[in-house]
Design a protein around this motif. Structure first.
Motif, PDB file in Angstrom:
ATOM      1  N   PHE A 135      -4.859  12.737  -3.046  1.00 30.11           N
ATOM      2  CA  PHE A 135      -3.957  12.013  -3.944  1.00 30.11           C
ATOM      3  C   PHE A 135      -4.710  10.932  -4.719  1.00 30.11           C
ATOM      4  O   PHE A 135      -4.507  10.763  -5.928  1.00 30.11           O
ATOM      5  CB  PHE A 135      -2.826  11.384  -3.138  1.00 30.11           C
ATOM      6  CG  PHE A 135      -1.918  10.513  -3.958  1.00 30.11           C
ATOM      7  CD1 PHE A 135      -0.976  11.069  -4.806  1.00 30.11           C
ATOM      8  CD2 PHE A 135      -2.014   9.131  -3.883  1.00 30.11           C
ATOM      9  CE1 PHE A 135      -0.141  10.262  -5.570  1.00 30.11           C
ATOM     10  CE2 PHE A 135      -1.184   8.320  -4.630  1.00 30.11           C
ATOM     11  CZ  PHE A 135      -0.251   8.888  -5.475  1.00 30.11           C
ATOM     12  N   ILE A 136      -5.584  10.212  -4.060  1.00 28.89           N
ATOM     13  CA  ILE A 136      -6.370   9.170  -4.735  1.00 28.89           C
ATOM     14  C   ILE A 136      -7.253   9.789  -5.803  1.00 28.89           C
ATOM     15  O   ILE A 136      -7.381   9.266  -6.919  1.00 28.89           O
ATOM     16  CB  ILE A 136      -7.202   8.390  -3.703  1.00 28.89           C
ATOM     17  CG1 ILE A 136      -6.276   7.552  -2.805  1.00 28.89           C
ATOM     18  CG2 ILE A 136      -8.219   7.485  -4.400  1.00 28.89           C
ATOM     19  CD1 ILE A 136      -6.989   6.908  -1.634  1.00 28.89           C
ATOM     20  N   HIS A 137      -7.872  10.924  -5.470  1.00 28.91           N
ATOM     21  CA  HIS A 137      -8.765  11.595  -6.424  1.00 28.91           C
ATOM     22  C   HIS A 137      -8.027  11.952  -7.708  1.00 28.91           C
ATOM     23  O   HIS A 137      -8.544  11.752  -8.821  1.00 28.91           O
ATOM     24  CB  HIS A 137      -9.340  12.856  -5.778  1.00 28.91           C
ATOM     25  CG  HIS A 137     -10.114  13.723  -6.724  1.00 28.91           C
ATOM     26  ND1 HIS A 137     -11.399  13.410  -7.129  1.00 28.91           N
ATOM     27  CD2 HIS A 137      -9.773  14.879  -7.373  1.00 28.91           C
ATOM     28  CE1 HIS A 137     -11.816  14.337  -7.979  1.00 28.91           C
ATOM     29  NE2 HIS A 137     -10.851  15.232  -8.139  1.00 28.91           N
ATOM     30  N   TRP A 138      -6.810  12.470  -7.585  1.00 27.81           N
ATOM     31  CA  TRP A 138      -6.041  12.885  -8.757  1.00 27.81           C
ATOM     32  C   TRP A 138      -5.225  11.737  -9.354  1.00 27.81           C
ATOM     33  O   TRP A 138      -4.952  11.720 -10.561  1.00 27.81           O
ATOM     34  CB  TRP A 138      -5.104  14.040  -8.386  1.00 27.81           C
ATOM     35  CG  TRP A 138      -5.832  15.320  -8.147  1.00 27.81           C
ATOM     36  CD1 TRP A 138      -6.299  15.793  -6.950  1.00 27.81           C
ATOM     37  CD2 TRP A 138      -6.208  16.284  -9.126  1.00 27.81           C
ATOM     38  NE1 TRP A 138      -6.933  16.995  -7.127  1.00 27.81           N
ATOM     39  CE2 TRP A 138      -6.894  17.326  -8.449  1.00 27.81           C
ATOM     40  CE3 TRP A 138      -6.028  16.379 -10.507  1.00 27.81           C
ATOM     41  CZ2 TRP A 138      -7.402  18.442  -9.109  1.00 27.81           C
ATOM     42  CZ3 TRP A 138      -6.522  17.498 -11.165  1.00 27.81           C
ATOM     43  CH2 TRP A 138      -7.200  18.508 -10.474  1.00 27.81           C
ATOM     44  N   GLY A 139      -4.848  10.785  -8.511  1.00 27.22           N
ATOM     45  CA  GLY A 139      -3.951   9.738  -8.951  1.00 27.22           C
ATOM     46  C   GLY A 139      -4.596   8.608  -9.727  1.00 27.22           C
ATOM     47  O   GLY A 139      -3.999   8.095 -10.692  1.00 27.22           O
ATOM     48  N   ARG A 140      -5.805   8.201  -9.356  1.00 30.04           N
ATOM     49  CA  ARG A 140      -6.414   7.056 -10.040  1.00 30.04           C
ATOM     50  C   ARG A 140      -6.658   7.318 -11.525  1.00 30.04           C
ATOM     51  O   ARG A 140      -6.443   6.420 -12.358  1.00 30.04           O
ATOM     52  CB  ARG A 140      -7.719   6.639  -9.351  1.00 30.04           C
ATOM     53  CG  ARG A 140      -7.490   5.796  -8.106  1.00 30.04           C
ATOM     54  CD  ARG A 140      -8.766   5.145  -7.602  1.00 30.04           C
ATOM     55  NE  ARG A 140      -9.259   4.172  -8.552  1.00 30.04           N
ATOM     56  CZ  ARG A 140     -10.506   4.155  -9.049  1.00 30.04           C
ATOM     57  NH1 ARG A 140     -11.372   5.091  -8.694  1.00 30.04           N
ATOM     58  NH2 ARG A 140     -10.880   3.231  -9.890  1.00 30.04           N
ATOM     59  N   PRO A 141      -7.094   8.513 -11.947  1.00 32.41           N
ATOM     60  CA  PRO A 141      -7.202   8.758 -13.392  1.00 32.41           C
ATOM     61  C   PRO A 141      -5.869   8.624 -14.115  1.00 32.41           C
ATOM     62  O   PRO A 141      -5.824   8.148 -15.256  1.00 32.41           O
ATOM     63  CB  PRO A 141      -7.736  10.201 -13.458  1.00 32.41           C
ATOM     64  CG  PRO A 141      -8.465  10.393 -12.172  1.00 32.41           C
ATOM     65  CD  PRO A 141      -7.657   9.634 -11.159  1.00 32.41           C
ATOM     66  N   VAL A 142      -4.770   9.017 -13.454  1.00 32.44           N
ATOM     67  CA  VAL A 142      -3.449   8.870 -14.067  1.00 32.44           C
ATOM     68  C   VAL A 142      -3.086   7.391 -14.179  1.00 32.44           C
ATOM     69  O   VAL A 142      -2.538   6.938 -15.190  1.00 32.44           O
ATOM     70  CB  VAL A 142      -2.378   9.628 -13.254  1.00 32.44           C
ATOM     71  CG1 VAL A 142      -1.000   9.435 -13.880  1.00 32.44           C
ATOM     72  CG2 VAL A 142      -2.722  11.099 -13.157  1.00 32.44           C
ATOM     73  N   GLU A 143      -3.403   6.621 -13.137  1.00 34.59           N
ATOM     74  CA  GLU A 143      -3.152   5.180 -13.180  1.00 34.59           C
ATOM     75  C   GLU A 143      -3.857   4.539 -14.375  1.00 34.59           C
ATOM     76  O   GLU A 143      -3.272   3.714 -15.089  1.00 34.59           O
ATOM     77  CB  GLU A 143      -3.650   4.519 -11.893  1.00 34.59           C
ATOM     78  CG  GLU A 143      -2.848   4.863 -10.653  1.00 34.59           C
ATOM     79  CD  GLU A 143      -3.387   4.151  -9.424  1.00 34.59           C
ATOM     80  OE1 GLU A 143      -4.223   3.222  -9.584  1.00 34.59           O
ATOM     81  OE2 GLU A 143      -2.987   4.490  -8.299  1.00 34.59           O
TER      82      GLU A 143
END
Length: 236
Positions: A135-143
């Motif tokens: 989730f962190i791998h995919w989520g931080r770029p979205v953030e």
């Protein structure tokens, strides 16, 4: 008719520590349907950084039976009197994707006055522990996409251990928000959000997940020295 509210406030350290273990808003509060108490984070910040977990800065997302219930809580309850020193926005429900326990999604849906009206988005997820690294791998770029987007007026993330994560964003227009969601923004790497959603559909990160869209009704107070984040709405 029920309303939602989203609060941001900086509180004393001891109060913040207690809030990590005991929710400061009693679930039996008169007129309260449900609330989530979370610690604020800076969108896109490194995982191991002071800005990732801002212990004294808290976010409260709540649903009330009506606006008077919220008014009574802010005026008469101990923690309500703390919340009123911060900033909050009052919200009318528009749309839901997914589902989350606790909240009662209204049947009646608000509509924006025009396509150029501002809109508020809240996401809440209950994480699967072993899915957190993915989730962190995919989520931080979205953030980072949301944080840096020219269409946002205010955006942040929040967390409540062990497994609740949330985002909050105010958008200048609904069109700018939906363009971001579908990868049509005029931004570097515009498909970061749509790619993350495809990964979630492939293998879910969460036990529960919802995205909620709201019409902002009014805002009150200041956050980090700023006020009147949302144009053309009532400021109580």
């Amino acid at each position: 008719m029920s309303i939602f509210s989203y609060h941001l406030v900086k509180i004393p350290f001891i109060v913040a520590i207690k809030g990590l273990f005991f929710k400061p808003i009693n679930k039996n509060t008169k007129g309260l349907i449900h609330s989530e108490y979370m610690t604020a984070m800076t969108l896109g910040s490194p995982i191991l950084s002071p800005s990732r977990f801002l212990i004294r800065q808290v976010a409260i997302f709540a649903q009330w039976e009506n606006e008077q219930a919220l008014e009574n809580y802010l005026k008469n309850e101990k923690f309500g009197k703390i919340l009123i020193k911060g900033w909050h926005v009052r919200l009318s429900f528009m749309r839901e994707w997914g589902n989350i326990s606790g909240f009662k999604i209204p049947d009646l849906k608000a509509e924006l006055e025009s396509p150029s009206s501002p809109v508020v988005a809240v996401t809440i997820a209950k994480m699967k522990p072993f899915a957190v690294p993915r989730f962190i791998h995919w989520g931080r770029p979205v953030e980072k996409l949301v944080r840096d987007h020219a269409g946002t007026l205010l955006s942040l993330a929040s967390v409540r251990l062990p497994n609740t994560v949330s985002t909050f964003s105010i958008w200048k227009t609904e069109e700018e928000m939906t363009n971001m969601v579908h990868g049509h923004s005029v931004m570097p790497k515009p498909k970061r959000h749509s790619n993350a959603m495809k990964e979630r559909e492939r293998k879910n990160f969460h036990f529960e997940f919802t995205t909620l869209r709201f019409k902002p009704l009014s805002e009150l107070g200041t956050w980090k020295g700023k006020e009147n984040f949302i144009p053309n709405i009532q400021n109580n």
